[in-house]
Design a protein around this motif. Sequence first.
Motif, PDB file in Angstrom:
ATOM      1  N   THR A  25       0.838  -1.182   0.000  1.00 30.52           N
ATOM      2  CA  THR A  25       0.000   0.000   0.000  1.00 30.52           C
ATOM      3  C   THR A  25       0.876   1.235   0.000  1.00 30.52           C
ATOM      4  OG1 THR A  25      -0.145   0.003   2.416  1.00 30.52           O
ATOM      5  CG2 THR A  25      -1.863  -1.178   1.213  1.00 30.52           C
ATOM      6  N   ASN A  26       0.274   2.363  -0.333  1.00 34.52           N
ATOM      7  CA  ASN A  26       1.024   3.588  -0.514  1.00 34.52           C
ATOM      8  C   ASN A  26       0.270   4.721   0.149  1.00 34.52           C
ATOM      9  OD1 ASN A  26       2.252   5.907  -1.549  1.00 34.52           O
ATOM     10  ND2 ASN A  26       2.870   4.841  -3.401  1.00 34.52           N
ATOM     11  N   GLN A  27       0.848   5.304   1.187  1.00 30.80           N
ATOM     12  CA  GLN A  27       0.151   6.328   1.956  1.00 30.80           C
ATOM     13  C   GLN A  27      -0.116   7.577   1.120  1.00 30.80           C
ATOM     14  OE1 GLN A  27       2.013   7.128   5.691  1.00 30.80           O
ATOM     15  NE2 GLN A  27       0.111   7.699   6.660  1.00 30.80           N
ATOM     16  N   SER A  28       0.777   7.862   0.163  1.00 29.11           N
ATOM     17  CA  SER A  28       0.546   9.008  -0.711  1.00 29.11           C
ATOM     18  C   SER A  28      -0.721   8.843  -1.531  1.00 29.11           C
ATOM     19  CB  SER A  28       1.744   9.209  -1.650  1.00 29.11           C
ATOM     20  OG  SER A  28       2.898   9.587  -0.938  1.00 29.11           O
ATOM     21  N   TYR A  29      -1.113   7.610  -1.741  1.00 30.03           N
ATOM     22  CA  TYR A  29      -2.274   7.304  -2.576  1.00 30.03           C
ATOM     23  C   TYR A  29      -3.419   6.727  -1.746  1.00 30.03           C
ATOM     24  CZ  TYR A  29       0.941   8.000  -6.446  1.00 30.03           C
ATOM     25  OH  TYR A  29       1.847   8.533  -7.322  1.00 30.03           O
ATOM     26  N   LEU A  30      -3.715   7.354  -0.622  1.00 34.17           N
ATOM     27  CA  LEU A  30      -4.837   6.979   0.234  1.00 34.17           C
ATOM     28  C   LEU A  30      -4.714   5.552   0.753  1.00 34.17           C
ATOM     29  CD1 LEU A  30      -5.867   9.468  -1.469  1.00 34.17           C
ATOM     30  CD2 LEU A  30      -8.156   8.573  -1.079  1.00 34.17           C
ATOM     31  N   ASP A  31      -3.478   5.084   0.956  1.00 31.69           N
ATOM     32  CA  ASP A  31      -3.225   3.741   1.493  1.00 31.69           C
ATOM     33  C   ASP A  31      -3.761   2.637   0.589  1.00 31.69           C
ATOM     34  OD1 ASP A  31      -1.913   4.532   3.926  1.00 31.69           O
ATOM     35  OD2 ASP A  31      -3.876   5.189   4.634  1.00 31.69           O
ATOM     36  N   GLN A  32      -3.804   2.898  -0.704  1.00 39.41           N
ATOM     37  CA  GLN A  32      -4.330   1.913  -1.642  1.00 39.41           C
ATOM     38  C   GLN A  32      -3.247   0.939  -2.086  1.00 39.41           C
ATOM     39  OE1 GLN A  32      -7.826   1.918  -2.526  1.00 39.41           O
ATOM     40  NE2 GLN A  32      -7.575   3.177  -0.683  1.00 39.41           N
ATOM     41  N   GLU A  33      -3.630  -0.290  -2.327  1.00 45.31           N
ATOM     42  CA  GLU A  33      -2.699  -1.270  -2.878  1.00 45.31           C
ATOM     43  C   GLU A  33      -2.344  -0.872  -4.306  1.00 45.31           C
ATOM     44  OE1 GLU A  33      -2.294  -6.081  -3.717  1.00 45.31           O
ATOM     45  OE2 GLU A  33      -4.035  -5.274  -2.642  1.00 45.31           O
ATOM     46  N   ALA A  34      -1.072  -0.754  -4.587  1.00 47.93           N
ATOM     47  CA  ALA A  34      -0.618  -0.235  -5.874  1.00 47.93           C
ATOM     48  C   ALA A  34      -0.899  -1.225  -7.003  1.00 47.93           C
ATOM     49  CB  ALA A  34       0.876   0.072  -5.818  1.00 47.93           C
ATOM     50  N   PRO A  35      -1.311  -0.738  -8.160  1.00 48.53           N
ATOM     51  CA  PRO A  35      -1.526  -1.611  -9.318  1.00 48.53           C
ATOM     52  C   PRO A  35      -0.223  -1.906 -10.020  1.00 48.53           C
ATOM     53  CG  PRO A  35      -1.981   0.631  -9.949  1.00 48.53           C
ATOM     54  CD  PRO A  35      -1.618   0.660  -8.480  1.00 48.53           C
ATOM     55  N   GLN A  36      -0.218  -2.950 -10.826  1.00 47.75           N
ATOM     56  CA  GLN A  36       0.936  -3.268 -11.660  1.00 47.75           C
ATOM     57  C   GLN A  36       0.567  -3.040 -13.124  1.00 47.75           C
ATOM     58  OE1 GLN A  36       3.945  -3.724 -10.305  1.00 47.75           O
ATOM     59  NE2 GLN A  36       2.899  -3.368  -8.351  1.00 47.75           N
ATOM     60  N   ALA A  37       0.549  -4.078 -13.926  1.00 47.71           N
ATOM     61  CA  ALA A  37       0.345  -3.922 -15.369  1.00 47.71           C
ATOM     62  C   ALA A  37      -1.128  -3.886 -15.764  1.00 47.71           C
ATOM     63  CB  ALA A  37       1.050  -5.050 -16.115  1.00 47.71           C
ATOM     64  N   ILE A  38      -2.027  -4.197 -14.825  1.00 48.64           N
ATOM     65  CA  ILE A  38      -3.450  -4.210 -15.131  1.00 48.64           C
ATOM     66  C   ILE A  38      -4.134  -3.098 -14.353  1.00 48.64           C
ATOM     67  CG2 ILE A  38      -5.588  -5.560 -15.003  1.00 48.64           C
ATOM     68  CD1 ILE A  38      -3.885  -8.071 -15.196  1.00 48.64           C
ATOM     69  N   PRO A  39      -4.913  -2.250 -15.024  1.00 56.09           N
ATOM     70  CA  PRO A  39      -5.573  -1.146 -14.318  1.00 56.09           C
ATOM     71  C   PRO A  39      -6.515  -1.634 -13.226  1.00 56.09           C
ATOM     72  CG  PRO A  39      -5.655  -0.809 -16.694  1.00 56.09           C
ATOM     73  CD  PRO A  39      -5.160  -2.210 -16.475  1.00 56.09           C
ATOM     74  N   LYS A  40      -6.580  -0.835 -12.147  1.00 59.57           N
ATOM     75  CA  LYS A  40      -7.475  -1.116 -11.026  1.00 59.57           C
ATOM     76  C   LYS A  40      -8.301   0.130 -10.727  1.00 59.57           C
ATOM     77  CE  LYS A  40      -5.744  -2.848  -7.340  1.00 59.57           C
ATOM     78  NZ  LYS A  40      -4.867  -3.117  -6.165  1.00 59.57           N
ATOM     79  N   LEU A  41      -9.516  -0.098 -10.217  1.00 55.74           N
ATOM     80  CA  LEU A  41     -10.280   1.015  -9.680  1.00 55.74           C
ATOM     81  C   LEU A  41      -9.473   1.701  -8.588  1.00 55.74           C
ATOM     82  CD1 LEU A  41     -13.954  -0.245  -9.228  1.00 55.74           C
ATOM     83  CD2 LEU A  41     -13.212   1.662 -10.652  1.00 55.74           C
ATOM     84  N   PHE A  42      -9.458   3.035  -8.605  1.00 53.79           N
ATOM     85  CA  PHE A  42      -8.720   3.750  -7.582  1.00 53.79           C
ATOM     86  C   PHE A  42      -9.624   4.064  -6.390  1.00 53.79           C
ATOM     87  CE2 PHE A  42      -7.231   7.740  -5.622  1.00 53.79           C
ATOM     88  CZ  PHE A  42      -6.022   7.255  -5.139  1.00 53.79           C
TER      89      PHE A  42
END
Length: 314
Positions: A25-42
């Motif tokens: 997860t990334n605190q800069s991005y609202l603690d969201q699990e970061a995506p890789q090569a496939i887009p994810k809902l943010f």
Amino acid sequence: MNRKYSLLSIIGFSVMFFGFGQTNTNQSYLDQEAPQAIPKLFAPAIVNTDSIEINTVFNPSFTELFFTRIIDKKFVIHHAEFIEGKWSEPKPLQMFKEQDEESVAIDPSISQDGNTMYFLGISPEDHPKKSKPDIYKSQKIDGNWQLATKVGYPVSTQEYTESYPVVVADGSLYFTSNRPGGLGKGDIYRAQYLGNGKFDTPVNIGPEVNSEKGERSTYVSPDESFLITANTYTDEKGFAVSFKKNGKWQRPVPFNLGEIIDENWVYYCPYMSPDNNYFFFSKRYSSPPNSGWNGVAKGEVYWVNSGEIFKNDN
């Protein structure tokens, strides 16, 4: 130099990794699990909800988040802040005095000092007249975003449509307009910032990017080294990237978005995170399919790792 590994990216990665000690997860991005090569809902349930959401962007220091949500036919910019180690709940920003009347505030772009926001707007006064969109701006004063004012001529015009504003590092604006002299239904222009809220006459950025089909939904990096626009260069939907070489924009090249393009959805609002690590975009579905915003039934914001985009930087 590959923009993916610019100094900005390295600094951003160091802050995220060493500052927060998280890998999934990334605190800069609202603690969201970061995506890789496939887009994810943010940020499901925070940004993406049962409402219609559009175009998530951050300020350069990752302390403020902005996106637009449609509420009772009003396009309203929402805002969250990172305060004392936590993100606040997104809340509407009042951009117009008559907040309860139908209006449009969409596609925000934040200056490098974090104190000026530009966006596509139609004021409550202009909305009943079916006026064309113009470029508006709001200033952050004493920590609060102020009511917006229209950016005057020669950026906004009474007769033509101005949309998709993007502010770059020196304060200059890129935007799309269907004003005379263009190459298509709508071209991308650049207006040099002169200081004191004034802009020089906008200049068409040229036939390498602008085409007869008309350009829309454009992102330009703060250093103006690359831009991403909705793909009008092949028959496939999606996005294309252009890198500036020797001061000249190159022909945009479509890139793999990481998912099969759904022809029933419109892809728009490209945006690169301030650290260049993630590409954000929006999709909308209308019913019937050709009903545009009047028939919009769903709007969503996605993010994906940006590595595929920078493969074209050579």
